[in-house]
Design a protein around this motif. Structure first.
Motif, mmCIF file in Angstrom:
data_model
loop_
_atom_site.group_PDB
_atom_site.id
_atom_site.type_symbol
_atom_site.label_atom_id
_atom_site.label_comp_id
_atom_site.label_asym_id
_atom_site.label_seq_id
_atom_site.Cartn_x
_atom_site.Cartn_y
_atom_site.Cartn_z
ATOM 1 N N ARG A 92 0.912 -1.240 0.128
ATOM 2 C CA ARG A 92 -0.009 0.073 0.019
ATOM 3 C C ARG A 92 0.799 1.359 -0.023
ATOM 4 O O ARG A 92 0.599 2.073 -0.854
ATOM 5 C CB ARG A 92 -0.892 -0.006 1.342
ATOM 6 N N PHE A 93 1.973 1.228 0.632
ATOM 7 C CA PHE A 93 2.564 2.737 1.010
ATOM 8 C C PHE A 93 3.347 3.070 -0.382
ATOM 9 O O PHE A 93 3.826 4.168 -0.425
ATOM 10 C CB PHE A 93 3.619 2.324 2.157
ATOM 11 N N THR A 94 3.659 1.900 -1.116
ATOM 12 C CA THR A 94 4.393 2.380 -2.276
ATOM 13 C C THR A 94 3.658 3.327 -3.298
ATOM 14 O O THR A 94 4.371 4.258 -4.022
ATOM 15 C CB THR A 94 4.671 1.008 -3.168
ATOM 16 N N PHE A 95 2.326 3.415 -3.207
ATOM 17 C CA PHE A 95 1.505 4.096 -4.067
ATOM 18 C C PHE A 95 1.681 5.566 -3.561
ATOM 19 O O PHE A 95 1.066 6.680 -3.955
ATOM 20 C CB PHE A 95 0.048 3.670 -4.390
ATOM 21 N N MET A 378 15.086 -5.328 -3.539
ATOM 22 C CA MET A 378 14.169 -4.211 -4.325
ATOM 23 C C MET A 378 13.875 -3.095 -3.523
ATOM 24 O O MET A 378 12.923 -3.097 -2.519
ATOM 25 C CB MET A 378 12.915 -4.961 -4.978
ATOM 26 N N SER A 379 14.599 -1.940 -3.486
ATOM 27 C CA SER A 379 14.605 -0.931 -2.563
ATOM 28 C C SER A 379 13.986 0.370 -3.504
ATOM 29 O O SER A 379 13.432 0.238 -4.683
ATOM 30 C CB SER A 379 16.053 -0.723 -2.241
ATOM 31 N N GLU A 380 14.105 1.423 -2.715
ATOM 32 C CA GLU A 380 13.315 2.784 -3.302
ATOM 33 C C GLU A 380 14.452 3.506 -3.960
ATOM 34 O O GLU A 380 15.419 4.054 -3.214
ATOM 35 C CB GLU A 380 12.708 3.411 -2.392
ATOM 36 N N GLY A 493 9.950 3.023 -8.301
ATOM 37 C CA GLY A 493 10.182 1.750 -7.830
ATOM 38 C C GLY A 493 9.008 1.281 -6.975
ATOM 39 O O GLY A 493 8.446 1.989 -5.972
ATOM 40 N N LEU A 494 8.934 -0.113 -6.961
ATOM 41 C CA LEU A 494 7.724 -0.923 -6.261
ATOM 42 C C LEU A 494 8.061 -1.501 -4.825
ATOM 43 O O LEU A 494 7.334 -1.962 -4.028
ATOM 44 C CB LEU A 494 6.904 -1.792 -7.125
#
Ligand SMILES: Cc1cc2nc3c(=O)[nH]c(=O)nc-3n(C[C@H](O)[C@H](O)[C@H](O)COP(=O)(O)OP(=O)(O)OC[C@H]3O[C@@H](n4cnc5c(N)ncnc54)[C@H](O)[C@@H]3O)c2cc1C
Lengths: 545, 176
Positions: A92-95, A378-380, A493-494
């Protein structure tokens, strides 16, 4: 050979972003032509073979940039043919990410709850299924046990794999010989063909121009089936709607090259590229400790020695997918298999006294290859990739017959990205070096810079025209009737594998494309039924070349 | 010979015969050269074939310059890079593949082909390479295929729960 042709919808690229609208628009009554630069491979074309010229090089493109290298599919089905089929939804937070611009990057209309119904549609269509512990391979099990030992959680990762057909051969990067991997060759593509869509392999799109009737003309070269450097012909095809889905390293290049004919592109075309914050760590495992500390052993008595066995990533640590943590400190850690060659060159020797990625000590760790465990971060990252001027043809200058090309992407990781990688590396070390379980080193960036199999964001959706090339319906700003539905549309990035999100976004974009097509006089309606599932990737179709 | 010596610096191996000069004999077991590095470099598929002469000359020039800098005298009987000891070949190669080197990209490409020759045997079909005892594939312990040339691993899982799932996992098995 020259062809002139016309249709309702031309789709450029046959990966997730291309095949999904291809099926839905064809099923809805539109005439659809898909142009794909790579060959159409299936079933027995998928070799268990490292030899140059086998499917491991035919189906791939490795685009070397300045500071960023991208591995992707080059065949009908795109990345779905060569991918590992790990399909988690994005947290959720990625959006809600703001990157370093202090504003939400995603359009306000898109958030996890809004995307969930589209995720559901994809999950049913491929289909995607949950893995359970008996499906988790030795390497995934080792990673999970190490996470557990460190007081952490670990999850089996949902995947688009038919467990009953999978042999755990770990050749999935060369395409699945057993049709166990649910690539697009088993669902959306045959269903699109069934509804009359034409898929034209070995057609490399160069640019788009306008037709007098407010439609578009797509210009392509045909390329040789063995030596992709060789142009065998060229042609054009006219359409009312064009969907660009050539992947995040190709879509911006095609659009940049079209600028001369179409007029100015939004400034975000070819900017804000993200490598999904990808990075790899390789652990050299101490077999005795695996047995003593984790209590693991195989039926044949070995503790592990099973790097070669499996089906890509099956277990992941999601502890740091925590929306309460600040941006650039969230990541997932997924166990992964990468075959020799690609998967060994950049791995570094722990405690090297000489060179770390080649030479005497490198040979020694390679001899312990079956005791390797690779962890995928897989990071930001900071959307810092920028494309320079496009090459004369294609997406890059092709160096070898297949596989290798040089593109115009430049990537210089910012402090945010570097700090994120450092934290993730430390996290991996904390889990895997406990009680002498292994020694871990990140892959070196010295020889070629960073690398990714998850290119994103080079032509992204958003609400702000300054930082997004597409509106929230995936229409290219200033160029009505051109849509972009591939990984380049994902704003950032996700922190997890992206194909499921790319596919869900493509599904979400279809109703808007149907509307635009109908407004341009195409007799098409939206069809929501899932594509039929094929049991074999071998389908006989008039190739329409 | 020069390219062989470079490949042997990347993945070193035992000498092929007494007095082998290109292969320095720095490690036991066959290295990149015995694994077909040259075959891979000259293959039409690879795209390197047209550059090999230039690369060999370049390496020898680099070796000559390295020798001048470090005060070494090189045996004129072999090309300059071959005349370097394994330690000096390694030191020079480290410079060539470092980010600061203006020709880094070329030397890294050559290094990559050398690694691939050893651990993938990409100049031959993998099944044939394994059957013929390909040095690199054998040393990394690459398991041979079934009789039909395809790989299958019927035993692949510890088969039990090995960790707690994340507390926020959704019913579909996804992150929340
Ligand atoms: C080895 C590997 C493993 C992966 N594993 C996973 C995984 O487990 N889970 C996951 O979520 N993701 C995975 N991915 C990433 C995933 O494959 C991609 O994110 C996804 O395929 C992107 O979809 P797309 O539609 O954006 O582009 P693609 O799938 O790349 O499709 C683009 C298509 O366009 C074609 N094309 C390019 N240029 C042109 C042109 N000029 N003209 C015509 N056609 C063109 C390409 O050949 C390609 O077929 C993996 C990728 C790789 C390489």
């Amino acid at each position: 050979m020259t062809t002139t042709d016309s249709t309702d919808v031309v789709i450029i690229g046959s990966g997730f972003g291309g095949s999904i609208p291809a099926y839905r628009l064809a099923a809805g009554g539109a005439r659809v032509v898909v142009l794909e630069r790579g060959p159409w491979l299936s079933g027995e074309d998928f070799d268990h073979d490292f030899k140059f010229g086998s499917s491991s090089s035919r189906a791939f493109e490795f685009t070397m940039g300045d500071g960023m290298n991208v591995l992707g599919g080059n065949c009908v089905g795109g990345g779905s043919v060569v991918y590992f089929a790990a399909m988690p939804r994005a947290p959720r937070f990625t959006f809600e990410r703001q990157g370093s611009i202090g504003k939400r990057l995603w359009p306000s209309a898109v958030h996890r709850a809004a995307l969930d119904p589209w995720y559901d549609a994809v999950a049913e269509s491929l289909p995607i299924t949950q893995n359970d512990w008996p499906d988790v391979t030795y390497s995934g099990g080792l990673w999970a046990a190490a996470c557990n030992h460190a007081g952490r959680t670990a999850n089996p990762v949902p995947a688009a794999i038919d467990k009953s057909k999978c042999t755990n051969c770990n050749w999935m990067m060369s395409g699945c010989r057993f049709d166990a991997k649910r690539s697009l060759l088993l669902n959306y593509i045959p269903a699109a063909v069934e509804h009359g869509a034409q898929i034209r392999p070995l057609h490399e799109v160069q640019y788009i121009s306008r037709t007098p009737d407010n439609g578009y003309r797509v210009h392509f070269n045909t390329v040789d089936e063995v030596d992709y450097r060789e142009v065998t012909g060229s042609g054009t095809i006219d359409a009312k709607i064009v969907i660009v889905a050539a992947g995040a390293v190709a879509t911006p290049v095609i659009l940049q090259r079209s600028e001369e004919a179409l007029g100015a592109m939004p400034s975000a075309v070819g900017r804000h590229f993200s490598g999904n914050g990808e990075r790899l760590n390789t652990a050299i495992v101490n077999e005795d400790k695996v047995r003593e500390v984790l209590g693991l052993s195989r039926p044949d008595g070995k503790a592990y020695e099973a790097y070669q066995i499996g089906k890509g990533p099956v277990a992941a640590s999601w502890d740091k997918l925590d929306g309460n943590l600040p941006e650039f400190s969230r990541h997932s850690l997924e166990q992964l298999y990468f075959p020799p060659g690609f998967g060994t060159i950049l791995a570094q020797v722990p405690d090297a006294t000489g060179p770390s990625w080649f030479g005497l000590e490198k040979k020694e760790i390679l001899r312990r290859w079956q005791s390797w465990l690779t962890i995928f971060i897989m990071s930001e990252d900071d959307n810092e990739g920028v494309f320079g001027p496009p090459p004369p043809t294609g997406n890059g200058d092709r160096i070898s017959q297949q596989l290798l090309s040089r593109g115009a992407l430049r990537y210089r990781p910012t402090e945010n990205t570097l700090a994120g990688w450092e934290r993730a590396d430390a996290d991996v070390r904390d889990i895997l070096e406990r009680d002498g379980l292994s020694r871990v080193m990140p892959w070196t960036n010295d020889p070629i810079g960073a690398y990714t199999v998850h290119p994103l964001s080079s032509c992204r959706i958003g609400d702000d025209p300054e930082t997004s090339a597409l509106d929230d319906r995936h229409e290219l700003r200033g160029h009505p009737g051109i849509f972009v539905t591939d990984g380049s549309s994902v704003p950032a990035g996700l922190t997890v594998n992206p194909a499921f999100t790319i596919a869900a976004l493509a599904e979400r974009a279809v109703p808007g494309i149907v509307e635009a097509a109908a407004a341009r006089g195409v007799p098409v309606r939206y069809v929501d039924r899932p594509p039929a599932h094929a049991t074999s990737s071998r389908i006989r179709i008039p190739l329409g070349v | 010979m020069t390219l062989e010596a470079f490949a042997d610096t990347i993945i070193p191996g035992e000498r092929r015969w007494p007095g082998d000069r290109a292969v320095a004999g720095a490690a036991t077991g066959g290295g990149a050269v015995a694994s077909g590095a040259l075959d891979l470099l000259v293959s039409v598929e690879g795209g390197m074939a047209g550059m090999l002469d230039t690369l060999a000359v370049g390496l020898d020039d680099q070796a000559t310059e390295y020798a001048r800098r470090t005060g070494l005298t090189l045996d004129p009987a072999v090309p300059p890079f071959v005349a370097l000891s394994f330690a000096d070949r390694t030191a020079l190669t480290s410079e060539l593949v470092a980010p600061a080197h203006p020709e880094q990209e070329l030397w890294v490409a050559l290094a990559m082909f050398s690694v691939m020759a050893w651990d993938t045997g990409a100049a031959e079909h993998t099944v044939d390479a394994l059957a013929a005892g390909h040095p690199g594939l054998v040393q990394i312990g690459f398991t041979p295929p079934d009789a039909d040339g395809l790989w299958r691993f019927p035993n692949f899982s510890y088969g039990r729960v090995l960790a707690k799932s994340h507390p926020d996992t959704t019913p579909t098995g996804d992150p929340a």
